[in-house]
Design a protein around this motif. Structure first.
Motif, PDB file in Angstrom:
ATOM      1  N   TYR A  64      -7.353  -1.541   5.967  1.00  0.00           N
ATOM      2  CA  TYR A  64      -5.920  -1.486   5.250  1.00  0.00           C
ATOM      3  C   TYR A  64      -5.025  -0.551   6.466  1.00  0.00           C
ATOM      4  O   TYR A  64      -3.680  -1.180   6.385  1.00  0.00           O
ATOM      5  N   GLN A 170      -1.124   4.401 -11.039  1.00  0.00           N
ATOM      6  CA  GLN A 170      -1.077   3.504  -9.973  1.00  0.00           C
ATOM      7  C   GLN A 170      -2.195   2.360 -10.018  1.00  0.00           C
ATOM      8  O   GLN A 170      -2.983   2.496 -10.419  1.00  0.00           O
ATOM      9  N   LYS A 172      -3.859  -1.054  -9.051  1.00  0.00           N
ATOM     10  CA  LYS A 172      -4.132  -1.645  -8.333  1.00  0.00           C
ATOM     11  C   LYS A 172      -4.331  -3.118  -8.786  1.00  0.00           C
ATOM     12  O   LYS A 172      -5.078  -3.750  -9.913  1.00  0.00           O
ATOM     13  N   ASP A 202       0.155  -1.429  -7.274  1.00  0.00           N
ATOM     14  CA  ASP A 202      -0.145  -1.908  -5.837  1.00  0.00           C
ATOM     15  C   ASP A 202      -1.263  -3.186  -5.106  1.00  0.00           C
ATOM     16  O   ASP A 202      -2.274  -2.369  -5.814  1.00  0.00           O
ATOM     17  N   ASN A 204      -0.900  -3.468  -2.217  1.00  0.00           N
ATOM     18  CA  ASN A 204      -1.528  -3.457  -0.690  1.00  0.00           C
ATOM     19  C   ASN A 204      -1.326  -4.026   0.323  1.00  0.00           C
ATOM     20  O   ASN A 204      -2.821  -5.110   1.114  1.00  0.00           O
ATOM     21  N   GLU A 227       4.226  -2.065  -5.670  1.00  0.00           N
ATOM     22  CA  GLU A 227       4.385  -1.239  -4.819  1.00  0.00           C
ATOM     23  C   GLU A 227       3.622  -2.340  -3.780  1.00  0.00           C
ATOM     24  O   GLU A 227       2.771  -3.316  -3.831  1.00  0.00           O
ATOM     25  N   ASP A 250       4.931   0.741   1.092  1.00  0.00           N
ATOM     26  CA  ASP A 250       3.540   2.112   1.573  1.00  0.00           C
ATOM     27  C   ASP A 250       3.188   2.005   3.110  1.00  0.00           C
ATOM     28  O   ASP A 250       3.774   2.350   3.753  1.00  0.00           O
ATOM     29  N   GLU A 251       2.602   0.514   3.036  1.00  0.00           N
ATOM     30  CA  GLU A 251       1.677   0.423   4.711  1.00  0.00           C
ATOM     31  C   GLU A 251       2.928   0.504   5.522  1.00  0.00           C
ATOM     32  O   GLU A 251       2.886   0.249   6.736  1.00  0.00           O
ATOM     33  N   LYS A 274       2.385   9.679   3.736  1.00  0.00           N
ATOM     34  CA  LYS A 274       0.585   9.577   4.224  1.00  0.00           C
ATOM     35  C   LYS A 274       0.578  10.040   5.672  1.00  0.00           C
ATOM     36  O   LYS A 274       1.326   9.640   6.286  1.00  0.00           O
TER      37      LYS A 274
HETATM   38 MG    MG Z   1      -0.309   1.198  -1.443  1.00  0.00          MG
END
Ligand code: MG
Ligand code: 0XW
Length: 375
Positions: A64, A170, A172, A202, A204, A227, A250-251, A274
């Motif tokens: 991740y 959210q 995925k 999201d 990712n 996202e 996010d990331e 986070k």
């Molecule tokens: Mg995320």
């Protein structure tokens, strides 16, 4: 809501590292074959010569982020000379000393920093939300994260969470690299929860700009947010421009420079603060303050984990102006075992931080195995 009287903090006399294997209650799939089904959470215990015990937790998801559960103990060992004998009260001073010994390794520092805050709060006799800015909200809104499966199954999961009071979802995306399925996922979840609730998809980092733009345009008539579709901020900004849809980063958001870069690119309508991306509560609090200035809505949480990571994030979120807190996460509600069965749980779609001094949670001795390192 003051807690009990404070205690002399003493100096840090021992550092122990433990692990806990966390299993998700239901399968959890993301793009690029990533999953949280079974992950290792790492717990750091700091004991002072005055008998105080502070806990921190970091739970990296494999693949991740540049964070590795097996790297925590060696990183803590490298930082030990800065910690042993140090005054734990005022975590930023101890963390600055750690930074001098070991640059980077924010994820490992996150567990150490959280444990220092736990000790600081216990020494003050105050819950951490009081030390992190004071109570701004009694309870915090939760989102529910929906595994990337068939659209109708995701819609059913959303409806179930909504029946329990959740108003932010959210979804995925990208697990099957089928952009039309992703568009249908967003459409199905949006339809399932009706107008009003927040719905976002999201990836990712798992989408090419082409696929993310096709999905975004296919659902451009809907009230949805995207996202972290792609690997870089520039690609995410391109998707935001081409679709006109609001974007959560996010990331790619993990320090001051990346927050400023995302803001400059105009793609940070919302951002995930986070703890373990930034390096713990100290660094996340600085990020929180910067985001208050930049205007981004914040998700205050951690990557994954159980009661220690969850409680730490909830303390920071409760001390943040509520109009900028988009939502928080009850990570401990997605996994077993509970590290502290008395930790906070969701109620009517919301959650509150613990009230006891420090973190107000501590791992149940029976849940953790023997220490993997004692320094
Ligand atoms: Mg995320
Ligand atoms: C880190 N996750 C996979 C777990 C949390 O539920 C949120 C999610 C994300 O990437 O945002």
């Amino acid at each position: 809501a003051a807690a009990g009287p404070g205690a002399a903090a003493g100096r840090i006399a021992e550092i122990a590292v433990h692990q806990a294997e966390l299993t998700s209650h239901t399968p959890y799939y993301m793009a690029d074959g990533k999953t949280c089904d079974r992950v290792t959470s790492v717990l750091v215990r700091l004991t002072t010569d005055a008998g105080l015990v502070g806990w921190g937790e970091v739970c990296p998801i494999p693949g991740y982020l540049p964070a590795h559960a097996g790297g925590v103990a060696p990183a803590v060992e490298a930082m030990a000379p800065a910690l042993l004998g140090a005054d734990p009260v005022g975590p930023e001073a101890a963390m600055a000393a750690c930074d001098r010994l070991l640059p980077g390794h924010a994820y490992a520092k996150s567990a150490v920093d959280i444990a220092l805050w736990d000790l600081t709060g216990q020494a003050a006799g105050l819950p951490l939300w009081r030390l992190l800015g004071g109570r701004r909200a009694q309870t915090l809104p939760l989102y529910h994260s929906i595994t990337c499966v068939a659209p109708e199954r995701m819609a059913a999961i959303a409806r179930e969470a909504q029946a329990g009071g959740i108003a932010q979802f959210q979804a995925k995306l990208g697990a099957d690299a089928d952009w039309q399925a992703d568009a249908e996922r967003l459409r199905a979840v949006r339809r399932a929860v009706g107008p009003g609730p927040l719905v976002y998809g999201d990836w990712n980092c798992g989408a090419a700009t082409l696929d993310a733009i096709r999905v975004g345009r296919a659902v451009a008539d809907l009230d949805v947010m995207l996202e972290q579709p792609c690997r870089s901020l520039e690609e995410c900004a391109e998707v935001r421009r081409a679709t006109g849809l609001a974007m959560k980063i996010d990331e790619n958001a993990h320090d001051t420079a990346s927050l400023l870069a995302a803001h400059r690119l105009g793609c940070m309508d919302a951002v995930a603060i986070k703890l373990s991306k930034f390096g713990g509560l100290s660094a996340a609090r600085r990020a929180r303050d910067l985001c208050l200035h930049l205007g981004a809505m914040m998700v205050i949480e951690d990557v994954w984990g159980s009661d220690i990571a969850t409680a730490a994030a909830l303390h920071l979120a409760a001390a943040t102006p509520p109009e900028r807190v988009m939502n928080v996460c009850d990570l401990s509600g997605y996994v077993a075992p509970r590290l502290d069965p008395a930790g906070p749980v969701r109620s009517a779609g919301r959650i509150a931080p613990p009230e006891g001094p420090g973190l107000g949670v501590r791992p149940d001795a029976g849940v953790l195995g023997p220490a993997i390192a004692i320094l």
